[in-house]
Design an enzyme around this catalytic site. Structure first.
Site, PDB file in Angstrom:
ATOM      1  N   ASP A   8     -28.017 -22.431 -33.941  1.00 64.58           N
ATOM      2  CA  ASP A   8     -28.752 -21.597 -32.981  1.00 64.58           C
ATOM      3  C   ASP A   8     -27.890 -21.529 -31.717  1.00 64.58           C
ATOM      4  O   ASP A   8     -26.723 -21.965 -31.719  1.00 64.58           O
ATOM      5  CB  ASP A   8     -30.170 -22.129 -32.739  1.00 64.58           C
ATOM      6  CG  ASP A   8     -30.223 -23.383 -31.876  1.00 64.58           C
ATOM      7  OD1 ASP A   8     -29.145 -23.948 -31.563  1.00 64.58           O
ATOM      8  OD2 ASP A   8     -31.333 -23.818 -31.524  1.00 64.58           O
ATOM      9  N   CYS A  65     -27.945 -27.408 -33.890  1.00 54.31           N
ATOM     10  CA  CYS A  65     -28.793 -26.889 -32.809  1.00 54.31           C
ATOM     11  C   CYS A  65     -28.623 -27.833 -31.626  1.00 54.31           C
ATOM     12  O   CYS A  65     -27.692 -28.648 -31.627  1.00 54.31           O
ATOM     13  CB  CYS A  65     -30.250 -26.725 -33.251  1.00 54.31           C
ATOM     14  SG  CYS A  65     -31.132 -28.245 -33.653  1.00 54.31           S
ATOM     15  N   GLY A  66     -29.468 -27.740 -30.626  1.00 54.87           N
ATOM     16  CA  GLY A  66     -29.297 -28.579 -29.445  1.00 54.87           C
ATOM     17  C   GLY A  66     -29.326 -30.059 -29.794  1.00 54.87           C
ATOM     18  O   GLY A  66     -28.433 -30.826 -29.417  1.00 54.87           O
ATOM     19  N   THR A  67     -30.349 -30.459 -30.506  1.00 61.01           N
ATOM     20  CA  THR A  67     -30.486 -31.869 -30.891  1.00 61.01           C
ATOM     21  C   THR A  67     -30.040 -32.147 -32.324  1.00 61.01           C
ATOM     22  O   THR A  67     -29.832 -33.303 -32.690  1.00 61.01           O
ATOM     23  CB  THR A  67     -31.960 -32.299 -30.806  1.00 61.01           C
ATOM     24  OG1 THR A  67     -32.714 -31.432 -31.678  1.00 61.01           O
ATOM     25  CG2 THR A  67     -32.501 -32.204 -29.390  1.00 61.01           C
ATOM     26  N   HIS A  98     -24.312 -42.750 -50.114  1.00 58.24           N
ATOM     27  CA  HIS A  98     -25.609 -43.236 -50.581  1.00 58.24           C
ATOM     28  C   HIS A  98     -26.602 -42.134 -50.937  1.00 58.24           C
ATOM     29  O   HIS A  98     -27.370 -42.284 -51.884  1.00 58.24           O
ATOM     30  CB  HIS A  98     -26.260 -44.138 -49.512  1.00 58.24           C
ATOM     31  CG  HIS A  98     -25.522 -45.413 -49.285  1.00 58.24           C
ATOM     32  ND1 HIS A  98     -26.089 -46.486 -48.629  1.00 58.24           N
ATOM     33  CD2 HIS A  98     -24.264 -45.795 -49.607  1.00 58.24           C
ATOM     34  CE1 HIS A  98     -25.206 -47.476 -48.559  1.00 58.24           C
ATOM     35  NE2 HIS A  98     -24.084 -47.074 -49.139  1.00 58.24           N
ATOM     36  N   HIS A 134     -28.080 -45.730 -56.156  1.00 61.26           N
ATOM     37  CA  HIS A 134     -28.190 -44.565 -55.267  1.00 61.26           C
ATOM     38  C   HIS A 134     -28.620 -43.325 -56.051  1.00 61.26           C
ATOM     39  O   HIS A 134     -29.448 -42.545 -55.573  1.00 61.26           O
ATOM     40  CB  HIS A 134     -26.873 -44.318 -54.541  1.00 61.26           C
ATOM     41  CG  HIS A 134     -26.495 -45.441 -53.620  1.00 61.26           C
ATOM     42  ND1 HIS A 134     -27.370 -45.959 -52.695  1.00 61.26           N
ATOM     43  CD2 HIS A 134     -25.346 -46.146 -53.496  1.00 61.26           C
ATOM     44  CE1 HIS A 134     -26.780 -46.937 -52.033  1.00 61.26           C
ATOM     45  NE2 HIS A 134     -25.559 -47.077 -52.507  1.00 61.26           N
TER      46      HIS A 134
HETATM   47  C1  RB5 Z   1     -33.311 -24.805 -28.299  1.00 60.45           C
HETATM   48  O1  RB5 Z   1     -33.612 -24.805 -26.943  1.00 60.45           O
HETATM   49  C2  RB5 Z   1     -33.558 -26.187 -28.908  1.00 60.45           C
HETATM   50  O2  RB5 Z   1     -34.917 -26.440 -28.956  1.00 60.45           O
HETATM   51  C3  RB5 Z   1     -32.917 -26.279 -30.265  1.00 60.45           C
HETATM   52  O3  RB5 Z   1     -31.545 -26.029 -30.161  1.00 60.45           O
HETATM   53  C4  RB5 Z   1     -33.035 -27.599 -30.987  1.00 60.45           C
HETATM   54  O4  RB5 Z   1     -32.647 -28.657 -30.177  1.00 60.45           O
HETATM   55  C5  RB5 Z   1     -34.322 -27.846 -31.656  1.00 60.45           C
HETATM   56  O5  RB5 Z   1     -34.517 -28.846 -32.355  1.00 60.45           O
END
Ligand code: RB5
Length: 148
Positions: A8, A65-67, A98, A134
């Site tokens: 994203d 993505c961000g996280t 694994h 595994h």
């Molecule tokens: C986008 O702002 C953020 O929510 C997305 O990149 C991600 O971290 C979601 O899990």
């Protein structure tokens, strides 16, 4: 090896850096978007990538993505996908050995780009151990999924 990568907006810059890096290592990398830093919904990119891995269009996939959490949640909803969110190279190595994970999730706002490169290259180059214990555990995941 043919792989796909998707992100994203929160992972866009990392995707753009990882594509030439992984290509330089010899991987054929299919870019499944997104295509700018404009805000979009990670699910719109994570699901198609996971489907491409599940149907064999590509061997493995990387989602960012961000996280790394949103894309990993989506990827793991797709049948036969085992998506691992990794924040260090040991996790990347062990999840291949694994869990035989077939999608890697990274957090573009959590780890640095050099660490992301190291995690991605370790994950892509580490084979599944094939150990019976595994394989048995992965088989139980498939059995559960198939009962649903
Ligand atoms: C986008 O702002 C953020 O929510 C997305 O990149 C991600 O971290 C979601 O899990």
């Amino acid at each position: 090896m043919k792989i796909a990568i998707a992100s994203d907006h929160g992972g866009f810059e990392y995707k753009q850096t990882l594509i030439p890096y992984l290509t330089s290592l010899g991987y054929e990398v299919v870019d499944m978007g997104c295509y700018s830093t404009d805000s979009i919904d990670y699910s719109d990119y994570a699901f198609p990538l996971a489907e491409a891995v599940a149907d064999g269009t590509v061997e493995k996939g990387i989602v960012i993505c961000g996280t790394g959490i949103g894309v990993s949640i989506c990827a793991n909803k797709v049948k036969n996908i085992r998506c691992a969110l990794c924040t260090d190279p040991l996790m990347a190595k062990l999840t291949r050995e694994h869990n035989d994970s077939n999608v890697l999730a990274l957090g573009g706002r959590i780890i640095g780009i050099e660490l992301a490169k190291e995690i991605a290259s370790t994950w892509l180059s580490t084979p599944f151990s094939g150990d019976e214990r595994h394989a048995r555990r992965i088989e139980k995941i498939s059995a559960y999924e198939n009962e649903k």
